[in-house]
Design an enzyme around this catalytic site. Structure first.
Site, PDB file in Angstrom:
ATOM      1  N   GLY A 298      34.603  37.668  38.326  1.00  0.00           N
ATOM      2  CA  GLY A 298      34.507  38.549  39.488  1.00  0.00           C
ATOM      3  C   GLY A 298      34.787  40.004  39.147  1.00  0.00           C
ATOM      4  O   GLY A 298      35.645  40.303  38.315  1.00  0.00           O
TER       5      GLY A 298
ATOM      6  N   LYS B 114      36.190  41.945  41.075  1.00  0.00           N
ATOM      7  CA  LYS B 114      37.527  42.257  41.611  1.00  0.00           C
ATOM      8  C   LYS B 114      38.472  42.574  40.453  1.00  0.00           C
ATOM      9  O   LYS B 114      39.288  43.477  40.526  1.00  0.00           O
ATOM     10  CB  LYS B 114      38.016  41.054  42.412  1.00  0.00           C
ATOM     11  CG  LYS B 114      39.495  40.954  42.609  1.00  0.00           C
ATOM     12  CD  LYS B 114      39.914  41.635  43.866  1.00  0.00           C
ATOM     13  CE  LYS B 114      41.408  41.672  44.105  1.00  0.00           C
ATOM     14  NZ  LYS B 114      42.225  40.730  43.404  1.00  0.00           N
TER      15      LYS B 114
ATOM     16  N   MET C  77      42.390  30.382  38.779  1.00  0.00           N
ATOM     17  CA  MET C  77      43.775  29.920  38.833  1.00  0.00           C
ATOM     18  C   MET C  77      44.029  29.167  40.140  1.00  0.00           C
ATOM     19  O   MET C  77      45.184  28.962  40.542  1.00  0.00           O
ATOM     20  CB  MET C  77      44.736  31.104  38.699  1.00  0.00           C
ATOM     21  CG  MET C  77      44.565  31.815  37.355  1.00  0.00           C
ATOM     22  SD  MET C  77      46.048  32.656  36.774  1.00  0.00           S
ATOM     23  CE  MET C  77      46.259  33.864  38.054  1.00  0.00           C
TER      24      MET C  77
ATOM     25  N   LEU D 280      41.801  28.630  46.005  1.00  0.00           N
ATOM     26  CA  LEU D 280      40.452  29.203  46.059  1.00  0.00           C
ATOM     27  C   LEU D 280      40.133  29.853  47.404  1.00  0.00           C
ATOM     28  O   LEU D 280      40.607  29.410  48.451  1.00  0.00           O
ATOM     29  CB  LEU D 280      39.424  28.096  45.772  1.00  0.00           C
ATOM     30  CG  LEU D 280      39.615  27.375  44.426  1.00  0.00           C
ATOM     31  CD1 LEU D 280      38.616  26.219  44.297  1.00  0.00           C
ATOM     32  CD2 LEU D 280      39.454  28.338  43.253  1.00  0.00           C
TER      33      LEU D 280
ATOM     34  N   GLY E 226      35.910  34.523  47.455  1.00  0.00           N
ATOM     35  CA  GLY E 226      35.620  35.253  46.211  1.00  0.00           C
ATOM     36  C   GLY E 226      35.271  34.277  45.099  1.00  0.00           C
ATOM     37  O   GLY E 226      34.250  34.420  44.403  1.00  0.00           O
ATOM     38  N   HIS E 227      36.109  33.253  44.932  1.00  0.00           N
ATOM     39  CA  HIS E 227      35.837  32.230  43.911  1.00  0.00           C
ATOM     40  C   HIS E 227      34.530  31.494  44.216  1.00  0.00           C
ATOM     41  O   HIS E 227      33.726  31.218  43.327  1.00  0.00           O
ATOM     42  CB  HIS E 227      36.969  31.198  43.871  1.00  0.00           C
ATOM     43  CG  HIS E 227      38.327  31.743  43.539  1.00  0.00           C
ATOM     44  ND1 HIS E 227      39.339  31.806  44.459  1.00  0.00           N
ATOM     45  CD2 HIS E 227      38.833  32.245  42.396  1.00  0.00           C
ATOM     46  CE1 HIS E 227      40.430  32.309  43.886  1.00  0.00           C
ATOM     47  NE2 HIS E 227      40.145  32.598  42.629  1.00  0.00           N
TER      48      HIS E 227
HETATM   49  P1  AMP Z   1      41.789  34.123  39.779  1.00  0.00           P
HETATM   50  O1  AMP Z   1      41.854  32.750  40.348  1.00  0.00           O
HETATM   51  O2  AMP Z   1      42.452  35.169  40.623  1.00  0.00           O
HETATM   52  O3  AMP Z   1      42.187  34.185  38.317  1.00  0.00           O
HETATM   53  O4  AMP Z   1      40.258  34.540  39.813  1.00  0.00           O
HETATM   54  C1  AMP Z   1      39.270  33.743  39.215  1.00  0.00           C
HETATM   55  C2  AMP Z   1      37.970  34.496  39.230  1.00  0.00           C
HETATM   56  O5  AMP Z   1      37.633  34.843  40.576  1.00  0.00           O
HETATM   57  C3  AMP Z   1      38.051  35.833  38.462  1.00  0.00           C
HETATM   58  O6  AMP Z   1      36.848  36.019  37.741  1.00  0.00           O
HETATM   59  C4  AMP Z   1      38.212  36.840  39.564  1.00  0.00           C
HETATM   60  O7  AMP Z   1      37.730  38.121  39.211  1.00  0.00           O
HETATM   61  C5  AMP Z   1      37.381  36.221  40.657  1.00  0.00           C
HETATM   62  N1  AMP Z   1      37.764  36.752  41.970  1.00  0.00           N
HETATM   63  C6  AMP Z   1      39.003  36.786  42.520  1.00  0.00           C
HETATM   64  N2  AMP Z   1      38.973  37.393  43.725  1.00  0.00           N
HETATM   65  C7  AMP Z   1      37.682  37.757  43.948  1.00  0.00           C
HETATM   66  C8  AMP Z   1      37.002  38.428  45.011  1.00  0.00           C
HETATM   67  N3  AMP Z   1      37.645  38.861  46.084  1.00  0.00           N
HETATM   68  N4  AMP Z   1      35.667  38.627  44.885  1.00  0.00           N
HETATM   69  C9  AMP Z   1      34.998  38.198  43.784  1.00  0.00           C
HETATM   70  N5  AMP Z   1      35.576  37.563  42.758  1.00  0.00           N
HETATM   71  C10 AMP Z   1      36.898  37.339  42.829  1.00  0.00           C
END
Ligand code: AMP
Length: 282
Positions: free
Chosen positions: A147, A149, A30, A33, A36-37
């Protein structure tokens, strides 16, 4: 690096790549970034010929009183970070394009979507599985990386891929944390300096729980109350849930063993944060 906003154009590119026998790795995000991303991008980059990252703040996974409108966005910065990871394509659609009216179909994974975050955010996972299905049909990846997370989300997506026979390998990447232990999240931006300090209670209570389990306290009720007490000590922290569940079925366990997931959702002020730890080899 290409930026593609059009669904048909993305599908055509994916078809061409597949015709040339190139493998496509995919990381859905989303945006806003962080490391983690980027860690997920590195996994996909190392395994595939082409790396596609989607940036789409998906409205259907937000509840009516949630933070869709104020969710942090910064496309310019995201673009730079993607360039640094040798991303080949950013897929960056509008919500009008993704949900052209009328939009009547959805994908739901029963049971796994109903507990934990699903219980406190009704409809959230249906929004996630529907948009991930759409993105899979648009990007046509061989591999998609998620992730840990969002552990429950990863379990649900693996189940969906299996049940609906998606010909896509689903991999996960470990949680990337700030130096002091806070799990990285786009939502950390909402925290005031004081809340940022208080937010450490999530990772700290999980670390304490892990130590306690390793020391032999495997009773889930005991660990649950230990975590609860730790969190209650932090200012402005209110517990949404503490789950001690099997890492595959997400069903509660009485006795903590190998592959038990301890997952938390805690509100720090107005910001809802999640974190988890998978217990290994006890
Ligand atoms: P989001 O942008 O929050 O929807 O996350 C996109 C992807 O990044 C998802 O698969 C999350 O699980 C992963 N993600 C978000 N934060 C972390 C983190 N701290 N460590 C590893 N992966 C992450």
């Amino acid at each position: 690096m290409q930026i593609i906003k059009d669904i048909k154009e993305m599908q055509k590119l994916a078809d061409n790549l597949r015709q040339q026998r190139k493998t496509i790795g995919f990381v859905p995000t989303m945006g806003f970034l962080h490391e983690g991303h980027l860690s997920l991008m590195r996994i996909a980059r190392s395994k595939c010929d082409m790396l596609v990252v989607s940036i789409f703040v998906n409205p259907t996974q937000f509840g009516p009183n949630e933070d869709f409108n104020k969710y942090p966005r910064n496309f310019e910065q995201d673009e730079k970070l993607c360039q640094g990871e040798n991303v080949d394509v950013i897929f960056y659609p509008t919500k009008e394009m993704m949900y052209s009216e009328p939009h009547l179909a959805s994908v739901n994974v029963e049971k796994l979507s109903e507990t934990m975050c699903g219980a406190s955010r009704p409809g959230h996972f249906q929004g996630v599985t529907t948009v991930v299905t759409k993105l899979f049909n648009i990007v046509k990846p061989h591999l998609a990386v998620f992730g840990e997370k969002d552990y429950q989300q990863a379990v649900i997506i693996k189940q969906m891929a299996k049940d609906l026979n998606f010909d896509i390998e689903i991999q996960t990447g470990t949680i990337i944390r700030e130096e002091d232990g806070l799990a990285m999240s786009s939502r950390n931006k909402y925290l005031s300096p004081k809340e940022r300090e208080n937010a450490l209670v999530l990772s700290q209570s999980l670390q304490l729980a892990e130590k306690s389990v390793q020391a032999g306290n495997t009773d889930a009720k005991f660990i649950h109350s230990q975590i609860e007490e730790t969190i209650q000590q932090a200012e402005s922290a209110s517990i949404d849930y503490i789950a001690i569940v099997d890492g595959e079925t997400l069903q509660p366990v009485d006795d903590i063993r190998d592959n038990t997931l301890i997952a938390l959702a805690v509100k720090i002020g107005k910001t809802r944060l999640i974190d988890n730890i998978l217990i290994r080899k006890i």
